[in-house]
Design an enzyme around this catalytic site. Sequence first.
Site, PDB file in Angstrom:
ATOM      1  N   GLY A 238      -3.229  -3.762   1.451  1.00  0.00           N
ATOM      2  CA  GLY A 238      -1.953  -3.439   0.805  1.00  0.00           C
ATOM      3  C   GLY A 238      -1.107  -2.522   1.656  1.00  0.00           C
ATOM      4  N   TYR A 239      -1.732  -1.487   2.193  1.00  0.00           N
ATOM      5  CA  TYR A 239      -1.022  -0.541   3.064  1.00  0.00           C
ATOM      6  C   TYR A 239      -0.534  -1.242   4.323  1.00  0.00           C
ATOM      7  CZ  TYR A 239      -0.491   3.417   6.293  1.00  0.00           C
ATOM      8  OH  TYR A 239      -0.016   4.314   7.226  1.00  0.00           O
TER       9      TYR A 239
END
Length: 241
Positions: free
Chosen positions: A144-145
Amino acid sequence: MTPAGPVALVAGATGPIGRAVVRALASDGARVVALSRSGDQVRGCVQALACDLGDRTALDDAVSTVESTWGPVEVLVNAAHPPPELGTAVADLSARVLADQLAGVAAHAALCARIVPGMRLLGRGRVVYVAGASMARPLPGGGGYAAAKAAGAVLTRHLALEEGPAGITANVVAPGRVVDPASPREPSAHAAALGQELAQRITLPTFPSPDDVACAVCLLVASPALTGQTIWVTGGEPIAA
């Protein structure tokens, strides 16, 4: 650049990298405004402002304050990002967690939308986005990051293409693992495991520091000919990008 030094706005100024960037730009003669959610003072800045980058009205008010006090912003460095939630596999990411990470991309777009038009009027400007090496080097639990940082980097490269004719450069600095000697802290179990893995990949004896990342930012701010580039500050870790 103005004789008094360019006006530089650093978003995410209270993090380790943001603080190092503020100090480095100030040492190079810039009048640096530190922008953060808390508004805490940062050594080297001429002003510190509190702002939630997700609030367009608050962002507009903050930039207007900078412009009315110091003049038009010539340098924008965005080192801000929502806290990463590492350790979750892509298939287990919740919609909320992913949305929180992608909010950092929206904030970067909002900063550019507010500040770049003023740079066009000046006929010059520098935009530097602080991404992360994880956007090109997948590691478990960081999807996600990494996806959000990759999106911000792509946005910045498009900005370079579109704004070059106006004398505006836009570049990306992508740190790998960064260790701050001045603020040692115990990493989480996930971060510690990744650190051990990355230690086997770098060629230098130590991981880069926030000051090392700031050096790369200052290089891009100083150069009128570098645009659309990504500088990998990884300590020699090979990056295929």
